[in-house]
Design a protein around this motif. Structure first.
Motif: not given
Length: 239
Positions: A128-147
């Protein structure tokens, strides 16, 4: 039933449940044993290795002569794999709780059962920790791409930074142009245009001033049998 008989009976039960994992360290009363334990594999999907989430250890249990009537087994651990201090402390607390709850009873099986559940829980937490970490990194990348897509919001501060950089660039280009003129003694067409923006209108002004004096050689139009240039010019002027 004596403690020796109860211990021997418990060993027989454990042998039947853990035929490969159990090893007797002492085969005579008081008995002692080791039990290799590992978590069950988790469903981590095709992009991960289940072994990355497996936690394991070897449980060592020594049965005192007064076990199980008056005290619990003496527990030790060996070959602890893929667990940090916090996770291992959960193991210790889990086992200690079972020993206290089962004083006066044969408790090795109860300890092993609770320990197995704890190992499985730790393994699932890692997933669960690994999945949550991957989801966090995915959101950060999406936010960066949006910026990047939206661009940097223009504020007074960012505009002034751009203006300073732009003015500096223009000054450097002008200095380079002056240096080139001093070296060659003449301006290029681009340099003339940059120095005098009105030059882009000069050709148009010349054309407008001399349009009536342009002569057209009709003989150049080989297929002009039905084409009357004077009529076309008159028609254009009327429009």
């Amino acid at each position: 039933m004596s403690n020796a008989e109860e211990q021997e009976q418990e060993i027989d039960v454990l042998r039947s449940i853990y035929p490969e994992e159990l090893e007797l360290i002492s085969e005579q009363f008081p008995f002692s044993l080791s039990l290799v334990m590992r978590s069950q594999e988790v469903d981590c999907g095709p992009d991960a290795d289940p072994e990355d989430f497996v936690v394991s250890l070897t449980l060592k249990a020594k049965m005192p002569e007064s076990y199980p009537s008056d005290e619990g087994p003496e527990i030790a651990y060996d070959d602890v794999e893929n667990m940090d201090d916090l996770e291992f402390s959960k193991i210790e607390n889990c086992v200690d709780e079972q020993i206290e709850m089962n004083v006066g009873l044969c408790s090795i099986f109860a300890i092993a059962t609770a320990l197995q559940d704890c190992l499985n829980s730790i393994s699932e937490e890692k997933l669960r920790f690994k999945e949550a970490e991957e989801e966090r990194k995915k959101r950060e990348q999406e936010e960066l791409d949006m910026k990047k897509l939206m661009g940097t919001p223009v504020t007074v501060e960012t505009f002034m930074q751009w203006k300073l950089a732009f003015d500096k660039e223009m000054k450097e280009k002008k200095m380079a142009m002056v240096t080139e003129v001093e070296t060659t003694g003449k301006l290029t067409g681009k340099q003339q245009f940059l120095q005098d923006a009105s030059l882009d209108k000069s050709d148009l002004a010349l054309l407008e001033a001399g349009v009536e004096q342009v002569e057209i050689n009709e003989s150049l139009f080989q297929d002009g049998d039905d084409f009357d240039l004077d009529d076309e010019l008159s028609s254009s002027e009327d429009e």
